[in-house]
Write an enzyme that holds these catalytic residues in place. Sequence first.
Site, PDB file in Angstrom:
ATOM      1  N   ASP A  42     127.319  65.711   7.878  1.00 10.36           N
ATOM      2  CA  ASP A  42     126.928  66.529   9.027  1.00 10.36           C
ATOM      3  C   ASP A  42     127.762  67.792   9.177  1.00 10.36           C
ATOM      4  O   ASP A  42     127.404  68.700   9.920  1.00 10.36           O
ATOM      5  CB  ASP A  42     127.136  65.716  10.312  1.00 10.36           C
ATOM      6  CG  ASP A  42     125.893  64.947  10.720  1.00 10.36           C
ATOM      7  OD1 ASP A  42     124.798  65.363  10.345  1.00 10.36           O
ATOM      8  OD2 ASP A  42     126.050  63.944  11.433  1.00 10.36           O
TER       9      ASP A  42
HETATM   10  C1  GLC Z   1     130.695  65.643  14.229  1.00  7.89           C
HETATM   11  C2  GLC Z   1     131.310  64.517  13.419  1.00  7.89           C
HETATM   12  C3  GLC Z   1     130.311  63.887  12.512  1.00  7.89           C
HETATM   13  C4  GLC Z   1     129.085  63.523  13.283  1.00  7.89           C
HETATM   14  C5  GLC Z   1     128.533  64.769  14.020  1.00  7.89           C
HETATM   15  C6  GLC Z   1     127.292  64.477  14.825  1.00  7.89           C
HETATM   16  O1  GLC Z   1     130.333  66.666  13.417  1.00  7.89           O
HETATM   17  O2  GLC Z   1     132.391  64.966  12.645  1.00  7.89           O
HETATM   18  O3  GLC Z   1     130.877  62.756  11.880  1.00  7.89           O
HETATM   19  O4  GLC Z   1     128.116  63.023  12.416  1.00  7.89           O
HETATM   20  O5  GLC Z   1     129.525  65.239  14.877  1.00  7.89           O
HETATM   21  O6  GLC Z   1     127.575  63.759  15.969  1.00  7.89           O
HETATM   22  C1  GLC Z   2     128.378  60.294  11.258  1.00  8.55           C
HETATM   23  C2  GLC Z   2     126.891  60.427  11.475  1.00  8.55           C
HETATM   24  C3  GLC Z   2     126.130  60.334  10.186  1.00  8.55           C
HETATM   25  C4  GLC Z   2     126.715  61.265   9.181  1.00  8.55           C
HETATM   26  C5  GLC Z   2     128.201  61.023   8.997  1.00  8.55           C
HETATM   27  C6  GLC Z   2     128.845  61.995   8.045  1.00  8.55           C
HETATM   28  O1  GLC Z   2     128.665  58.976  10.897  1.00  8.55           O
HETATM   29  O2  GLC Z   2     126.421  59.447  12.381  1.00  8.55           O
HETATM   30  O3  GLC Z   2     124.765  60.624  10.393  1.00  8.55           O
HETATM   31  O4  GLC Z   2     126.016  61.085   7.984  1.00  8.55           O
HETATM   32  O5  GLC Z   2     128.841  61.134  10.247  1.00  8.55           O
HETATM   33  O6  GLC Z   2     128.909  63.272   8.582  1.00  8.55           O
END
Ligand code: GLC
Ligand code: GLC
Length: 813
Positions: free
Chosen positions: A487
């Site tokens: 993400d």
């Molecule tokens: C932040 C976190 C990530 C998560 C995203 C969406 O970017 O670092 O892990 O998936 O938020 O909530």
């Molecule tokens: C968080 C989010 C997931 C994402 C991950 C890596 O766990 O829930 O959707 O893939 O972060 O960023």
Amino acid sequence: MRFGHFDDSAREYVIERPDTPLPWFNYLGTDGYFGLISNTAGGYSFYKDARLRRISRYRYNNVPFDFGGRYIYVRDNDSGEFWSPSWQPVRIPVDDYSCRHGMGYTIIGSARSGIRTDTRYFVPPGENLEIWDLTVVNQRQTTAGLSLFGAIEFALWDAQDDMTNFQRNFNTGEVEVEGSVIYHKTEYRERRDHFAFFACSEATAGFDTQREAFLGPYRGWDDPAAVGSGATTDSIAHGWSPIGAHQVKLSLQPGETKRVVFLLGYAENPTEEKFDPAGSTVINKRRVTPVIDEYSSVDRVDAAFSALAQEWDRLLGLFQVKTPDVAANRMINIWNAYQNMVTFNLSRSASFYESGVGRGLGFRDSNQDLLGFVHMAPARARQRVLDLAATQLADGGAFHQYQPLTKRGNDTVGSNFNDDPLWLVLAVVAYVRETGDESILDEPVVYENAPGTEQPLLDHLVRSLEFTLGRLGPNGLPLIGRADWNDCLNLNCFSDEPGESFQTTTSKDGKTAESVMIAGLFCAAAADMVDLARHIGRLDLAGVYAAARTAMLETIEGPGWDGEWFVRAYDDFGHKVGSAECDEGKIFIESQGWSILGGAGLSNGMAQKALDSVARHLATDHGIVVNQPAFTSYHLELGEITTYPPGYKENASIFCHSNPWIMVAETKVGNGDRAFDYYRRICPAVREEISEVHRAEPYVYAQTIAGRDAPTHGEAKNSWLTGTAAWNYVAITQAILGIRPGFDGLEIQPVLPTSWAGYTATRVFRGVTYEISVSRSTPGTSNSLTVAGRAVESTTIPMPGPGVERVTVAVAL
Ligand code: GLC
Ligand code: GLC
């Protein structure tokens, strides 16, 4: 250093001291009513939606960290001394403390001054209430005069509003008290048809419903005035902060035991029957009273607890193993399966790190969570997949999240996470392989929740794959969109505005930045599609996606290859991300894992080379980090990943979710030793021994473990709700033990560590129980099957004829 121990026969983790490094918590409830409970009874409850139907209040990021919960106080009426059997909130030392976290229940026990209490907290299956079943024993030689207090702070339903809108909320609180039941009914007079209740099985000596009356002015939950003085005040809340507090007085003979049950619950009335008498503002209690009466009986409480245990016997009995590794057995047989179920239920919504007011269910998250529990709850998996597919966009894309209450895609987060739709293919194919239920493919499912747009589910899968193929970039790799699985790799964001969301801001046209990880994921999804299409006789589709996959594999092995490992991505300038050419972030985990899972590099040595690079550059004693070197400064063109200090979260932590991809990849090149070594590095039950470093619960996975660049290397964060659970389960059970569902039967292809002589397993697959025993006589990975005493040609056990319930399988390696 340990803070407790595993009790495998009871399926419990037993915490032996209350001051764990972080709250070590558990979940209650599986259907509609849910609670989080820590080892000191902290936490809260909600009905279905952690934001919109919050039953009890919890203050996140509190001091101490975990404060507020299901608190019980014991007062010695002779001496005036009082304490909390769960240590918090009073924090006066208690003897013989233990917290037993089990499958859907928690038992906290302790003793002080010769008074022993054990409180069992659980949600009876199918009910919208939780039970606090308190057993108190007088271990003194003399009669004990005691007061027990049970207390809960109600939330005014919408947890977000409850934390922010005080000008209104301090005026709206309302309660009713009848006998030993306190009803919380804020907003019930107007638009709500639901209320909460807090009941006690005993005739009470008094109660309080106004927080300040119970606690006293300028006092907190650690020292309530009513407990100190030994008398509640029968206060009625008008606004401010409604609570439920009961006082029960007991006189216990030496050796005498007494059980007191507290019930915290949620109930709804049909709109036209809300009040009794009609036209009044009094809650109609005709529906709820029988339920409260029922669970005020300890026999009924015991029966409900047995029912809960039996349900877990059934669920866990579906897959049990005996391997030479105690930690692996614990995880597979008990805790990993349990975490899979909890994660499926709650996605990423409510934990001690997810406040319950943020996210809906993630599209990619839910599809992956399904991989870990489809064998336990196939009917729920089916429904979840159909719900997810119904939010898919007509162009094959997906809303990134959807709301479980409305089952609609979440507009505020939007779409264009270009990996999202591919996970749907993996989930549906996993469902069909597990169940054999091909009818799901014909199920008419809408796009974007719009009636009239129904197409068979199979069409959704085709559009998912076409979504990728229709969005290829300059190198022929898939365009990344806002982000792929990571993400925080935001290649089209270019944000220089403080506070702007990296996930929803897009400043570029998105026609250049590409993802090698999505390319690998596409190949894996296309391979699944080809198998599925062949299985259902759609050779046309099989042909199309076999060809598309071959072309994508060539691209991965072309512009996706860096020389020693797979490139991670191309940025908006067309520069490589995750390449030896870069100053930082030269190598990333995701594209190594997914390229190999998609089938790249398996015949030309690239896969082996990439995995050796992972071992050399990314693997640490605490697991495999996301990237190296960590980013030390903010890169506009890379986004949020570079906002995290080195070693944390997506910037070079051990993001545990991605580790099992490497374990599976290692099994693809036949390296069971390395696969299992990686498994153990992040395995919570192994890390139990270093709990003072790991700090999070030793019975469940956490999202991250601080990477080698972090000053706190080895420290875990964000336990419980993580895709790590499902993927580690897949890696150990399907790739390492090698037991995997296939369209035509259960397949067995273990890739074990060389030191193992074998293992045994019981796996229920499509209603048939397979008793599997694997034994190794050579170091290699090729194997032969003997099913019911007869040699079988392939590694798939043919489905037995009708009426066969049990099949024995011997596997020789
Ligand atoms: C932040 C976190 C990530 C998560 C995203 C969406 O970017 O670092 O892990 O998936 O938020 O909530
Ligand atoms: C968080 C989010 C997931 C994402 C991950 C890596 O766990 O829930 O959707 O893939 O972060 O960023």
